[in-house]
Design a protein around this motif. Structure first.
Motif, PDB file in Angstrom:
ATOM      1  N   ALA A 123       0.820  -1.210   0.000  1.00  0.00           N
ATOM      2  CA  ALA A 123       0.000   0.000   0.000  1.00  0.00           C
ATOM      3  C   ALA A 123       0.863   1.273   0.000  1.00  0.00           C
ATOM      4  CB  ALA A 123      -0.929  -0.006   1.212  1.00  0.00           C
ATOM      5  N   LYS A 124       2.032   1.177   0.573  1.00  0.00           N
ATOM      6  CA  LYS A 124       2.913   2.345   0.661  1.00  0.00           C
ATOM      7  C   LYS A 124       3.549   2.693  -0.676  1.00  0.00           C
ATOM      8  CE  LYS A 124       6.910   4.105   3.247  1.00  0.00           C
ATOM      9  NZ  LYS A 124       7.910   3.788   4.312  1.00  0.00           N
ATOM     10  N   PHE A 125       3.816   1.676  -1.510  1.00  0.00           N
ATOM     11  CA  PHE A 125       4.572   1.916  -2.736  1.00  0.00           C
ATOM     12  C   PHE A 125       3.789   1.668  -4.032  1.00  0.00           C
ATOM     13  CE2 PHE A 125       7.831   1.042   0.472  1.00  0.00           C
ATOM     14  CZ  PHE A 125       8.706   2.103   0.260  1.00  0.00           C
ATOM     15  N   CYS A 126       2.784   0.827  -3.998  1.00  0.00           N
ATOM     16  CA  CYS A 126       2.082   0.438  -5.245  1.00  0.00           C
ATOM     17  C   CYS A 126       0.725   1.140  -5.325  1.00  0.00           C
ATOM     18  CB  CYS A 126       1.910  -1.078  -5.300  1.00  0.00           C
ATOM     19  SG  CYS A 126       3.466  -2.003  -5.158  1.00  0.00           S
ATOM     20  N   HIS A 127       0.743   2.426  -5.558  1.00  0.00           N
ATOM     21  CA  HIS A 127      -0.484   3.223  -5.520  1.00  0.00           C
ATOM     22  C   HIS A 127      -1.363   3.041  -6.755  1.00  0.00           C
ATOM     23  CE1 HIS A 127       1.092   5.013  -1.943  1.00  0.00           C
ATOM     24  NE2 HIS A 127       2.122   5.563  -2.568  1.00  0.00           N
ATOM     25  N   ASP A 128      -0.801   2.476  -7.835  1.00  0.00           N
ATOM     26  CA  ASP A 128      -1.581   2.287  -9.059  1.00  0.00           C
ATOM     27  C   ASP A 128      -2.283   0.934  -9.101  1.00  0.00           C
ATOM     28  OD1 ASP A 128      -0.709   4.755 -10.002  1.00  0.00           O
ATOM     29  OD2 ASP A 128       1.058   3.893 -10.972  1.00  0.00           O
ATOM     30  N   LEU A 129      -2.130   0.138  -8.082  1.00  0.00           N
ATOM     31  CA  LEU A 129      -2.653  -1.229  -8.062  1.00  0.00           C
ATOM     32  C   LEU A 129      -4.163  -1.249  -8.292  1.00  0.00           C
ATOM     33  CD1 LEU A 129      -1.247  -3.962  -7.634  1.00  0.00           C
ATOM     34  CD2 LEU A 129      -2.009  -3.875  -5.248  1.00  0.00           C
ATOM     35  N   GLN A 130      -4.587  -2.125  -9.222  1.00  0.00           N
ATOM     36  CA  GLN A 130      -6.007  -2.263  -9.545  1.00  0.00           C
ATOM     37  C   GLN A 130      -6.570  -3.640  -9.200  1.00  0.00           C
ATOM     38  OE1 GLN A 130      -6.578  -1.245 -13.679  1.00  0.00           O
ATOM     39  NE2 GLN A 130      -5.540   0.719 -13.473  1.00  0.00           N
ATOM     40  N   ASP A 131      -5.719  -4.643  -9.249  1.00  0.00           N
ATOM     41  CA  ASP A 131      -6.167  -6.028  -9.051  1.00  0.00           C
ATOM     42  C   ASP A 131      -5.251  -6.698  -8.028  1.00  0.00           C
ATOM     43  OD1 ASP A 131      -6.836  -8.706  -9.190  1.00  0.00           O
ATOM     44  OD2 ASP A 131      -6.762  -8.844 -11.369  1.00  0.00           O
ATOM     45  N   LEU A 132      -5.814  -7.100  -6.890  1.00  0.00           N
ATOM     46  CA  LEU A 132      -5.018  -7.701  -5.816  1.00  0.00           C
ATOM     47  C   LEU A 132      -5.678  -8.977  -5.313  1.00  0.00           C
ATOM     48  CD1 LEU A 132      -2.651  -7.532  -3.800  1.00  0.00           C
ATOM     49  CD2 LEU A 132      -4.107  -6.110  -2.337  1.00  0.00           C
ATOM     50  N   ASP A 133      -4.881 -10.039  -5.274  1.00  0.00           N
ATOM     51  CA  ASP A 133      -5.364 -11.336  -4.787  1.00  0.00           C
ATOM     52  C   ASP A 133      -4.606 -11.707  -3.518  1.00  0.00           C
ATOM     53  OD1 ASP A 133      -6.068 -13.957  -4.299  1.00  0.00           O
ATOM     54  OD2 ASP A 133      -5.966 -14.589  -6.390  1.00  0.00           O
ATOM     55  N   LEU A 134      -5.321 -11.705  -2.392  1.00  0.00           N
ATOM     56  CA  LEU A 134      -4.747 -12.060  -1.088  1.00  0.00           C
ATOM     57  C   LEU A 134      -5.429 -13.305  -0.516  1.00  0.00           C
ATOM     58  CD1 LEU A 134      -4.661  -8.491   0.536  1.00  0.00           C
ATOM     59  CD2 LEU A 134      -2.712  -9.739  -0.404  1.00  0.00           C
ATOM     60  N   SER A 135      -6.018 -14.109  -1.368  1.00  0.00           N
ATOM     61  CA  SER A 135      -6.804 -15.247  -0.896  1.00  0.00           C
ATOM     62  C   SER A 135      -5.986 -16.196  -0.024  1.00  0.00           C
ATOM     63  CB  SER A 135      -7.391 -16.007  -2.092  1.00  0.00           C
ATOM     64  OG  SER A 135      -6.402 -16.347  -3.028  1.00  0.00           O
ATOM     65  N   LYS A 136      -6.657 -16.722   0.990  1.00  0.00           N
ATOM     66  CA  LYS A 136      -6.094 -17.665   1.958  1.00  0.00           C
ATOM     67  C   LYS A 136      -4.985 -17.055   2.816  1.00  0.00           C
ATOM     68  CE  LYS A 136      -7.198 -21.830  -0.688  1.00  0.00           C
ATOM     69  NZ  LYS A 136      -6.671 -23.096  -1.254  1.00  0.00           N
ATOM     70  N   SER A 137      -5.046 -15.754   3.000  1.00  0.00           N
ATOM     71  CA  SER A 137      -4.057 -15.089   3.869  1.00  0.00           C
ATOM     72  C   SER A 137      -4.615 -15.040   5.291  1.00  0.00           C
ATOM     73  CB  SER A 137      -3.747 -13.679   3.352  1.00  0.00           C
ATOM     74  OG  SER A 137      -3.173 -13.731   2.070  1.00  0.00           O
ATOM     75  N   PHE A 138      -4.545 -16.167   5.965  1.00  0.00           N
ATOM     76  CA  PHE A 138      -5.176 -16.299   7.289  1.00  0.00           C
ATOM     77  C   PHE A 138      -4.548 -15.396   8.348  1.00  0.00           C
ATOM     78  CE2 PHE A 138      -5.509 -20.830   5.597  1.00  0.00           C
ATOM     79  CZ  PHE A 138      -6.744 -20.597   5.010  1.00  0.00           C
ATOM     80  N   LYS A 139      -3.292 -15.000   8.137  1.00  0.00           N
ATOM     81  CA  LYS A 139      -2.588 -14.217   9.146  1.00  0.00           C
ATOM     82  C   LYS A 139      -2.908 -12.719   9.084  1.00  0.00           C
ATOM     83  CE  LYS A 139       1.448 -17.282   9.543  1.00  0.00           C
ATOM     84  NZ  LYS A 139       2.931 -17.343   9.458  1.00  0.00           N
ATOM     85  N   LEU A 140      -3.520 -12.285   8.003  1.00  0.00           N
ATOM     86  CA  LEU A 140      -3.770 -10.853   7.839  1.00  0.00           C
ATOM     87  C   LEU A 140      -4.907 -10.376   8.735  1.00  0.00           C
ATOM     88  CD1 LEU A 140      -3.506 -10.368   3.966  1.00  0.00           C
ATOM     89  CD2 LEU A 140      -1.719 -10.111   5.708  1.00  0.00           C
ATOM     90  N   GLY A 141      -4.750  -9.153   9.248  1.00  0.00           N
ATOM     91  CA  GLY A 141      -5.776  -8.535  10.076  1.00  0.00           C
ATOM     92  C   GLY A 141      -6.234  -7.225   9.483  1.00  0.00           C
ATOM     93  N   ASP A 142      -7.012  -6.479  10.238  1.00  0.00           N
ATOM     94  CA  ASP A 142      -7.594  -5.237   9.734  1.00  0.00           C
ATOM     95  C   ASP A 142      -6.559  -4.181   9.367  1.00  0.00           C
ATOM     96  OD1 ASP A 142     -10.130  -6.221   9.890  1.00  0.00           O
ATOM     97  OD2 ASP A 142     -10.651  -5.212  11.766  1.00  0.00           O
TER      98      ASP A 142
END
Length: 372
Positions: A126-145
């Motif tokens: 989020a800090k560096f890739c400001h142009d991002l349009q498509d992001l897949d974080l599926s099955k990232s159980f460790k991620l929080g809010d």
């Protein structure tokens, strides 16, 4: 680091040889530059580097970015699509290393078989890739809010987000994200039991009016209030998966029938509170909106309407209601090989058939009758 290995000089030599083979194969002969054969890294023009990198796998592209500063700058600024799902270990460290370099990414796939990503990785993205349009974080159980908060502020141009299976996200975090990522068109929340609640769906309906596809499979905290908010707030919704959303009733389907005129695909598997009333409302919406659709589509009316419906295990439905729906939407098929109307587990619906299935049956009977 690439996975758990460092980029060594022999890796670069192998990379160079691989890139030269790709270039030679696509040029029909030796790789030349103004009559001279390319034999060194520095001889390759940046345009050719980017062309070659577009033809190799992402792992090779990453290795190639470590060849020299010129290659690094060209690849890091020219690469827009990256998939790191091949990384079985230390994906978090890999993302921390690459995100500050690949700042022009439009698509980033971080799908995992084993959970590796942590909030620090998403915060770096989020800090560096400001142009991002498509992001897949599926099955990232460790991620929080914290990840959702970071994406909200750093990636406001997201149009497609897959966080299916991210079970630690909350509805507050998801709601916060929608306030900033208002361009979302495709959102996958399958299995996000804590995040996908009526409150979160109200936020989506209020903030994400461009949404076209939403997967809420097995989000059993979703109820009528949330679905109704979607129906009235996201009029361009075309694909909605409510499979396993056991709390919803006919009111949800009625709201969708009235508010989402472009709905093409609807999943209601195991939604056992759904009755004939919901089926008739879908069929009636087709008739009711025929005039307006005809005017706006100018002859493309037959292309509109439901093309896929899953009512498996919806045991309260009767043949007459489902047949009426099938007759209303000609794109719904029960015939072999097409099956866009799925009714598994509904033994009382075996008499329901689409128009082409009936026609096939009549043709077969005619052939048999002629033969006799």
């Amino acid at each position: 680091m690439i996975g758990e290995e460092k980029v060594r000089s022999e890796d670069l030599n192998l990379c160079f040889e691989k890139l030269m083979m790709v270039a030679a194969g696509n040029s029909g002969g030796g790789v030349k530059r103004k009559g001279a054969v390319i034999t060194e890294w520095k001889d390759i023009p940046m345009e050719l580097v980017l062309r070659i990198v577009s033809l190799v796998d992402d792992r090779t592209a990453i290795v190639a970015s470590g060849v020299c500063s010129g290659w690094r700058d060209a690849i890091c600024l020219g690469l827009t699509h990256l998939c790191l799902s091949w990384c079985r270990k230390n994906m978090n460290n890999l993302v921390l290393s690459l995100a500050p370099k690949f700042t022009k990414l439009l698509t980033l796939v971080l799908r995992q078989e084993n959970p590796q990503l942590e909030d620090t990785a998403v915060e770096t993205i989020a800090k560096f890739c400001h142009d991002l349009q498509d992001l897949d974080l599926s099955k990232s159980f460790k991620l929080g809010d914290h990840s959702l908060y970071a994406l909200a502020h750093g990636c406001p141009n997201l149009t497609k987000l897959n966080i299916s299976g991210c079970t630690s996200f909350s509805n507050e975090g998801l709601g916060y994200l929608t306030q900033f990522c208002r361009k979302l068109k495709i959102l996958n929340l399958c299995g996000c039991v804590k995040a996908a609640t009526d409150c979160a769906l109200q936020a989506i309906g209020q903030n994400c009016n461009m949404l076209q596809s939403l997967n809420l499979g097995w989000c059993d905290n979703v109820g009528d209030l949330g679905v109704m908010s979607l129906a009235y707030g996201c009029p361009d919704l075309r694909c909605l998966d409510l499979c396993g959303c056991v709390r919803i009733t006919d009111d949800s389907v009625i709201a969708l029938a009235n508010g989402c005129l472009h709905l093409r695909s609807l999943g209601l598997y195991y939604c056992r509170n759904i009755t004939d009333r919901a089926m008739y409302s879908l069929a009636h919406s087709r008739v009711k909106n025929k005039a307006s659709i005809w005017q706006s589509m100018k002859g493309r009316y037959d292309e509109e309407g439901l093309r896929s419906l899953n009512i498996s295990q919806c045991t309260a439905l009767t043949p007459s209601a489902v047949q009426a729906l099938c007759d209303t939407f000609p794109a719904l098929h029960t015939c072999s090989g097409r099956h866009s109307l799925v009714m598994s587990g509904c033994l009382n619906l075996t008499s329901v058939h689409c128009a082409c299935a009936v026609q096939s049956h009549r043709t077969l009977n005619s052939i048999l009758h002629t033969a006799h």
